[in-house]
Write a protein that holds these residues in place. Structure first.
Motif, PDB file in Angstrom:
ATOM      1  N   SER A  71       0.718  -1.081  -0.060  1.00  0.00           N
ATOM      2  CA  SER A  71      -0.021  -0.034  -0.099  1.00  0.00           C
ATOM      3  C   SER A  71       1.004   1.334  -0.103  1.00  0.00           C
ATOM      4  CB  SER A  71      -1.113   0.048   1.194  1.00  0.00           C
ATOM      5  OG  SER A  71       0.017   0.105   2.292  1.00  0.00           O
ATOM      6  N   ASP A  73       0.648   5.751   1.315  1.00  0.00           N
ATOM      7  CA  ASP A  73      -0.086   6.469   1.946  1.00  0.00           C
ATOM      8  C   ASP A  73       0.340   7.974   1.738  1.00  0.00           C
ATOM      9  OD1 ASP A  73       1.847   6.268   5.516  1.00  0.00           O
ATOM     10  OD2 ASP A  73       2.491   6.724   3.254  1.00  0.00           O
ATOM     11  N   LYS A  74       1.291   8.121   1.036  1.00  0.00           N
ATOM     12  CA  LYS A  74       1.917   9.340   0.187  1.00  0.00           C
ATOM     13  C   LYS A  74       2.228   9.034  -1.114  1.00  0.00           C
ATOM     14  CE  LYS A  74       3.662  11.256   4.793  1.00  0.00           C
ATOM     15  NZ  LYS A  74       4.604  11.705   5.437  1.00  0.00           N
TER      16      LYS A  74
END
Length: 122
Positions: A71, A73-74
């Motif tokens: 994943s 997140d930024k």
């Protein structure tokens, strides 16, 4: 140049979980994919998970599908959540950033992270 900094890893019993993170800096416009490549002594690094940060498209090898989740997140930070770990997952995990022609076809690696040890044992 692209620079990668890894964090996470450690030791866990079979069935446990660990999380790896990788932050990219520098000329990140040069890459379109990031991923994780574990390596055991005497063998080559093997792609297990890749993500396109721009679109979120992901790829998993059969050996980790359903157990690992990649994943972001930024725009330039990715994670690898590793669940249901098995002794066979023991390796040094390297983060990579580079160019991919498709999700499992890396044409160029711009940089490797420093590696994070993951050990799974009773």
């Amino acid at each position: 140049q692209v620079h990668l900094a890894e964090s996470g890893g450690g030791s866990v019993q079979p069935g446990g979980s660990l999380r790896l993170s990788c932050a990219a800096s520098g000329d990140t416009y040069m890459v379109n994919c990031m991923g994780w490549f574990p390596q055991v002594p005497g063998k080559e690094r093997e792609e297990v998970a890749t993500i396109y940060p721009g679109t979120g498209v992901t790829y998993y090898s059969d050996s980790v599908k359903g157990r690992f989740t990649i994943s972001q997140d930024k725009r330039n930070t990715i994670h690898l959540q590793m669940d249901s770990l098995e002794p066979e997952d023991t390796a040094v995990y390297y983060c990579a950033a580079g160019l991919c022609e498709d999700a499992s076809n890396w044409s160029d690696v711009k940089d490797w992270g420093q590696g994070a040890q993951v050990t799974v044992s009773p």
